[in-house]
Write a protein that holds these residues in place. Structure first.
Motif, PDB file in Angstrom:
ATOM      1  N   PRO A  43       0.842  -1.199   0.000  1.00 33.92           N
ATOM      2  CA  PRO A  43       0.000   0.000   0.000  1.00 33.92           C
ATOM      3  C   PRO A  43       0.874   1.245   0.000  1.00 33.92           C
ATOM      4  O   PRO A  43       1.919   1.283   0.667  1.00 33.92           O
ATOM      5  CB  PRO A  43      -0.775  -0.115   1.320  1.00 33.92           C
ATOM      6  CG  PRO A  43      -0.703  -1.558   1.692  1.00 33.92           C
ATOM      7  CD  PRO A  43       0.601  -2.059   1.161  1.00 33.92           C
ATOM      8  N   LEU A  44       0.476   2.261  -0.753  1.00 34.15           N
ATOM      9  CA  LEU A  44       1.312   3.449  -0.897  1.00 34.15           C
ATOM     10  C   LEU A  44       0.650   4.684  -0.299  1.00 34.15           C
ATOM     11  O   LEU A  44       1.106   5.218   0.700  1.00 34.15           O
ATOM     12  CB  LEU A  44       1.644   3.667  -2.373  1.00 34.15           C
ATOM     13  CG  LEU A  44       2.605   4.774  -2.722  1.00 34.15           C
ATOM     14  CD1 LEU A  44       3.966   4.550  -2.082  1.00 34.15           C
ATOM     15  CD2 LEU A  44       2.747   4.889  -4.234  1.00 34.15           C
ATOM     16  N   SER A  45      -0.421   5.149  -0.906  1.00 34.01           N
ATOM     17  CA  SER A  45      -1.054   6.389  -0.456  1.00 34.01           C
ATOM     18  C   SER A  45      -2.457   6.490  -1.040  1.00 34.01           C
ATOM     19  O   SER A  45      -2.905   5.609  -1.771  1.00 34.01           O
ATOM     20  CB  SER A  45      -0.221   7.600  -0.887  1.00 34.01           C
ATOM     21  OG  SER A  45      -0.142   7.665  -2.304  1.00 34.01           O
ATOM     22  N   THR A  46      -3.093   7.600  -0.733  1.00 35.73           N
ATOM     23  CA  THR A  46      -4.434   7.870  -1.241  1.00 35.73           C
ATOM     24  C   THR A  46      -4.466   9.289  -1.796  1.00 35.73           C
ATOM     25  O   THR A  46      -3.895  10.205  -1.197  1.00 35.73           O
ATOM     26  CB  THR A  46      -5.477   7.738  -0.108  1.00 35.73           C
ATOM     27  OG1 THR A  46      -5.383   6.430   0.452  1.00 35.73           O
ATOM     28  CG2 THR A  46      -6.892   7.940  -0.620  1.00 35.73           C
ATOM     29  N   ILE A  47      -5.104   9.428  -2.924  1.00 38.00           N
ATOM     30  CA  ILE A  47      -5.318  10.748  -3.525  1.00 38.00           C
ATOM     31  C   ILE A  47      -6.778  11.111  -3.315  1.00 38.00           C
ATOM     32  O   ILE A  47      -7.672  10.318  -3.634  1.00 38.00           O
ATOM     33  CB  ILE A  47      -5.009  10.728  -5.041  1.00 38.00           C
ATOM     34  CG1 ILE A  47      -3.532  10.423  -5.296  1.00 38.00           C
ATOM     35  CG2 ILE A  47      -5.410  12.065  -5.682  1.00 38.00           C
ATOM     36  CD1 ILE A  47      -3.204  10.182  -6.763  1.00 38.00           C
ATOM     37  N   LYS A  48      -7.026  12.295  -2.776  1.00 37.60           N
ATOM     38  CA  LYS A  48      -8.405  12.768  -2.619  1.00 37.60           C
ATOM     39  C   LYS A  48      -8.868  13.283  -3.973  1.00 37.60           C
ATOM     40  O   LYS A  48      -8.216  14.126  -4.582  1.00 37.60           O
ATOM     41  CB  LYS A  48      -8.468  13.871  -1.569  1.00 37.60           C
ATOM     42  CG  LYS A  48      -9.870  14.286  -1.244  1.00 37.60           C
ATOM     43  CD  LYS A  48      -9.880  15.244  -0.068  1.00 37.60           C
ATOM     44  CE  LYS A  48     -11.282  15.693   0.221  1.00 37.60           C
ATOM     45  NZ  LYS A  48     -11.864  15.026   1.348  1.00 37.60           N
ATOM     46  N   ARG A  49      -9.980  12.739  -4.460  1.00 34.99           N
ATOM     47  CA  ARG A  49     -10.461  13.100  -5.794  1.00 34.99           C
ATOM     48  C   ARG A  49     -11.052  14.496  -5.822  1.00 34.99           C
ATOM     49  O   ARG A  49     -11.747  14.909  -4.915  1.00 34.99           O
ATOM     50  CB  ARG A  49     -11.510  12.088  -6.270  1.00 34.99           C
ATOM     51  CG  ARG A  49     -10.873  10.743  -6.456  1.00 34.99           C
ATOM     52  CD  ARG A  49     -11.552   9.841  -7.389  1.00 34.99           C
ATOM     53  NE  ARG A  49     -11.643  10.353  -8.740  1.00 34.99           N
ATOM     54  CZ  ARG A  49     -12.337   9.750  -9.685  1.00 34.99           C
ATOM     55  NH1 ARG A  49     -12.969   8.637  -9.425  1.00 34.99           N
ATOM     56  NH2 ARG A  49     -12.387  10.244 -10.896  1.00 34.99           N
TER      57      ARG A  49
END
Length: 155
Positions: A43-49
Motif C-alpha cells: 500500500p502506498l497512499s491515497t489521492i483525494k479526488r
C-alpha cells in the motif's frame, strides 16, 4: 498502448519498472506499488479526488517519482458479473489517462477487494474504524495489484 491482459502486461513493462495498483473510488484513489521484481504489492497512499485534471496530475507525480511503468486498475464489476456505471466510469478514467500518457494498463476484477481487506483489518489487526478509513483504499489497491502479480508470477 492498448489495454492489456494481465499475463501480457509483464512483456510490455519497461525493464526494471514497477506496477502501480489503483483502487478508483468516487471520493479517493487508493494507490499501491509493486517491487521491481513484480512479486509483492505494498500500500502506498491515497489521492483525494477532485477534478480529473488534478487527479491525473497527482497520479503522474507518483508514477514519475516511483519509476512506474504500468498500471493495474481495479474494475468494479457487479456481483452478477455485469459492468455497471462504476465500471464504465473506470474504463473512461483509464482511457483518459492513456490519452495523456501511453503506458501498459490492465484491469483487474475488484469484486469484494475492499470487503476482504476490511475483514483482515478487523479480524487480524483489530483496527479501529477511523484507522481503517484512513488505510482501506491503499490496502484495497494492494489487494488488486497482488492479484495481477500472482498471475504474472505463474506465467
Amino acid at each position: 498502448m492498448a489495454i492489456r491482459n494481465p499475463v501480457d502486461l509483464k512483456a510490455d513493462l519497461p525493464r526494471g519498472r514497477r506496477l502501480l495498483g489503483i483502487d478508483l473510488g468516487t471520493k479517493t484513489i487508493g494507490l499501491a506499488l509493486s517491487d521491481a521484481l513484480l512479486m509483492g504489492a505494498t500500500p502506498l497512499s491515497t489521492i483525494k479526488r477532485t477534478k480529473f485534471t488534478k487527479d491525473a496530475e497527482e497520479l503522474f507525480k507518483v508514477i514519475d517519482a516511483r519509476e512506474v511503468g504500468g498500471l493495474v486498475l481495479g474494475l468494479p464489476v457487479e456481483m452478477s458479473g455485469e459492468e455497471g456505471k462504476r465500471a464504465q466510469s473506470t474504463r473512461q478514467f483509464a482511457a483518459n489517462i492513456l490519452a495523456i500518457r501511453d503506458m501498459p494498463l490492465c484491469f483487474w476484477d475488484e469484486r469484494l477487494s475492499t470487503a476482504a481487506v476490511e475483514r483482515v483489518m478487523i479480524e487480524d489487526f483489530d483496527m479501529s474504524r477511523k484507522k481503517r478509513a484512513e488505510k482501506i483504499d491503499s490496502h484495497a489497491a494492494a489487494f488488486i495489484l497482488q492479484g495481477v502479480l500472482d498471475v504474472i508470477g505463474r506465467g
